[in-house]
Design a protein around this motif. Structure first.
Motif, PDB file in Angstrom:
ATOM      1  N   LEU A  70       0.843  -1.196   0.000  1.00 37.09           N
ATOM      2  CA  LEU A  70       0.000   0.000   0.000  1.00 37.09           C
ATOM      3  C   LEU A  70       0.879   1.247   0.000  1.00 37.09           C
ATOM      4  N   GLY A  71       0.569   2.177  -0.879  1.00 38.61           N
ATOM      5  CA  GLY A  71       1.264   3.460  -0.869  1.00 38.61           C
ATOM      6  C   GLY A  71       0.629   4.370   0.177  1.00 38.61           C
ATOM      7  N   THR A  72       1.431   4.782   1.133  1.00 37.78           N
ATOM      8  CA  THR A  72       0.899   5.530   2.276  1.00 37.78           C
ATOM      9  C   THR A  72       0.943   7.033   2.053  1.00 37.78           C
ATOM     10  N   ILE A  73      -0.174   7.692   2.398  1.00 35.06           N
ATOM     11  CA  ILE A  73      -0.282   9.149   2.374  1.00 35.06           C
ATOM     12  C   ILE A  73      -0.821   9.585   3.724  1.00 35.06           C
ATOM     13  N   GLY A  74      -0.095  10.440   4.412  1.00 34.30           N
ATOM     14  CA  GLY A  74      -0.488  10.853   5.758  1.00 34.30           C
ATOM     15  C   GLY A  74      -1.265  12.156   5.780  1.00 34.30           C
ATOM     16  N   GLY A  75      -2.100  12.316   6.812  1.00 32.85           N
ATOM     17  CA  GLY A  75      -2.848  13.558   6.991  1.00 32.85           C
ATOM     18  C   GLY A  75      -1.926  14.712   7.338  1.00 32.85           C
ATOM     19  N   PRO A 134       1.196   0.342  -6.908  1.00 36.23           N
ATOM     20  CA  PRO A 134       0.877  -0.280  -5.627  1.00 36.23           C
ATOM     21  C   PRO A 134      -0.436  -1.061  -5.713  1.00 36.23           C
ATOM     22  N   ASP A 135      -0.700  -1.895  -4.722  1.00 32.27           N
ATOM     23  CA  ASP A 135      -1.955  -2.659  -4.667  1.00 32.27           C
ATOM     24  C   ASP A 135      -3.093  -1.835  -4.089  1.00 32.27           C
TER      25      ASP A 135
END
Length: 619
Positions: A101-106, A136-137
């Motif tokens: 998973l490609g992570t994007i933070g607040g 990414p998935d």
């Protein structure tokens, strides 16, 4: 088989914290830069989680956006950092075929001013394009306290991709977002705009995360996710620690599974041992497909107790309203303050206003003095509150105390920086700006705490905001007024004005507003006083004519006082024609000067009929 297909029949285990492990290695700077500088460390952490049983790993990109990278001077390396991150994760996942998973933070917390939605979208676009290019998935959106930001992010990402999106909110209180919205409602909203997996992460440990999911129904189409912290955090000799037993964390995953959660990972404080325990306890279980959520009795929020007095901003819309500022003492002798307040109130003013340690110099608390005025002398207090001296905990506590004391007139201001005061080494807090403080006070008026929890009773604050018209471009200052109105400001109080032309300019620039404005008038005491105010005090500017008139008084104290009063009266002649609200600032406890100005404006009002054509009754 894709991620969503797998979740149809399985409970999946995600990885745990990245930052916690890096912190334990002694790394305490930009974690995302390590994707470029030390990729082998990041890959090793991914592999450790995979060996622990993680079905899903996330890229080391929580803060890999331009806004957060700017803290380290890395805002121009968004492409390189995100590209490297997904390559590292893909490489680590390849042998076992884990999902990535490609992570994007607040970005926002309580402070909406941290970034506008336009800035967030621009930053999001830069990061998302790089992550999506790595195939990414799915995308993982985590640690979003501001639901508006998260909904905007999900909606925008849906214009870029059809891959699965995991959208996770963070809460200060179990089951309630910081705006007071129940968790179940927030997750349904996220599902409706395109999130495939919805849930929570961070801030709360297993116990409170389980508690939060008790009131969450199974979504119609989406799946539920949970990434709790290992425990509540602690500080040990300056280091952040999480006291949590991995086996306890694993057993907690069973309760999350029973609550309908199908994707379970870990956030702050969790390690491969925690993920191994989760896998052990739930890896062999099938997800639940039905759930009964007991209806909880709604918490009844009592309305604010009505007061017998008209709110200052309501009165100022139709008739003359006078407030007078009198500083609370720098010492413990309150005699002069109480005496002056009584005389001012007896003269017919509407409220005594008290600054909150103006010029960053400590004085007796205006809450204490306001309580004495109200309960001992039946005088209406108006208390200023700065963002400088209290963090969010202190601000809410202070406001709750004011409401309990029946002090409902508030001026929300940023506050002078500590460096100009008596203790230049003191820390300025500024958890929020004055705009956000106004919003939070209005939230208390809805019976909702800063964290979103019910207060069981609505507060009843009338909120003033500061207005500094002594600027070169007044239109910009008026734009800020309009923003404060959007945040909930009921009326405005200006800095002292020393020009009749400026008062006319204020009128012309604000006549489109229905929000009342109180024009600040502060009598000068001598030439030194006028030069100090003009040259050293932020937000105050005197005209050359006024400065010269005070210089001509020389060292004659009586002459200077008389001239200061005369200047104020001339200003008041103009202000009284154009504005109903008058704000008199008492200099150096010289309440005799304020009394003379009170009598003067009352005489003006007696001589003129109400409602003549050029009075701005709406302002």
């Amino acid at each position: 088989m894709g991620l969503l297909e797998k979740l149809q029949s399985s409970i999946l285990t995600a990885d745990g914290a990245m930052g916690t492990l890096l912190y334990s290695y002694g790394i305490d700077y930009c974690n995302e830069e390590l994707n470029i500088q030390k990729p082998e460390i990041i890959e090793k952490i991914h592999q450790d989680y995979i060996e622990a049983g993680a079905d899903i790993i996330q890229t080391n990109t929580y803060g890999a956006n331009a806004i957060k990278l700017a803290r380290y001077g890395l805002e121009n390396q968004v492409k390189e950092i995100n590209e490297a991150a997904i390559q590292i994760a893909k490489r680590a996942a390849a042998p076992g075929n884990q999902f990535v998973l490609g992570t994007i933070g607040g970005i926002r917390g309580i402070r909406k001013s941290d970034a506008t939605l336009d800035e967030i979208i621009h930053s999001l676009d830069q990061q998302a394009i790089q992550l999506l290019a790595g195939d990414p998935d799915g995308l993982l959106l985590e640690t979003y306290y501001d639901l508006e930001e998260l909904k905007t992010t999900v909606a925008y990402l849906r214009t870029l991709t059809e891959i699965p999106i995991v959208a996770q909110v963070s809460m200060h209180e179990p089951g309630i977002l910081q705006n007071g919205l129940p968790l179940n409602d927030a997750l349904l909203q996220l599902e409706a705009i395109g999130a495939n997996i919805v849930g929570v992460n961070c801030r709360l440990g297993p116990h409170h995360t389980i508690q939060a999911f008790e009131g969450v129904k199974l979504p119609n189409k989406a799946f539920l996710s949970a990434y709790p912290n290992a425990s509540l955090l602690d500080i040990d000799e300056g280091r952040i620690v999480y006291e949590s037993d991995a086996e306890y964390f694993g057993k907690a995953a069973l309760y999350l599974r029973d609550a309908g959660v199908r994707l379970i990972g870990g956030c702050c404080g969790t390690t491969p041992k925690h993920i191994e325990a989760v896998k052990k306890h739930i890896g062999h279980l099938a997800p639940i497909t039905s759930k009964v959520v007991e209806k909880r009795k709604p918490i009844i929020i009592q309305d604010a107790k009505p007061t017998n007095t008209l709110a200052l901003h309501e009165k100022a819309k139709t008739e003359r309203t006078i407030i007078v500022e009198l500083d609370t003492p720098r010492h413990l002798d309150t005699t002069t303050f109480m005496e002056g307040s009584e005389k001012l109130y007896a003269a017919g003013i509407d409220a005594v206003t008290m600054a909150d340690n103006s010029l960053a110099s400590p004085r007796i608390s205006n809450m204490a003095m306001g309580s004495m005025l109200k309960h001992q002398k039946n005088i209406r207090p108006l208390a200023h509150i700065t963002c400088r001296d209290r963090n969010l905990i202190g601000l809410q506590s202070h406001l709750m105390g004011l409401d309990a004391l029946g002090i409902h007139d508030i001026l929300a201001v940023t506050g002078d920086p500590t460096k100009i005061g008596d203790f230049p080494g003191a820390t300025s807090v500024y958890d929020v700006s004055s705009l956000e403080l106004i919003q939070l006070i209005k939230q208390l008026n809805e019976g909702i705490s800063f964290s979103g929890k019910s207060l069981r009773k609505k507060a009843n604050f009338s909120v003033a905001a500061a207005f500094n018209p002594n600027v070169r471009v007044l239109d910009r200052a008026v734009k800020r007024l309009e923003k404060k109105i959007e945040c909930g400001a009921d009326y405005f109080i200006t800095q002292p004005v020393y020009s009749k032309d400026k008062i006319h300019e204020i009128y012309e620039a604000t006549k489109h507003l229905s929000t009342p404005i109180f024009i600040g008038i502060m009598p000068l005491t001598n030439s030194r006083n006028s030069e100090f105010l003009h040259n050293e005090v932020p937000g105050i500017k005197l005209s050359e004519e006024v400065l010269e008139r005070m210089r001509l008084c020389g060292d004659d104290r009586e002459l200077a006082t008389a001239e200061g009063i005369q200047i104020s009266k001339e200003l008041m002649d103009t202000a009284a024609k154009l504005f109903n609200g008058i704000y008199i600032i008492t200099p150096f406890f010289r309440y005799d000067m304020s009394l003379e100005l009170i009598h003067y404006i009352q005489e003006i009002d007696r001589k003129k009929e109400r409602g003549f054509s050029y009075v701005q009754t709406s302002n």
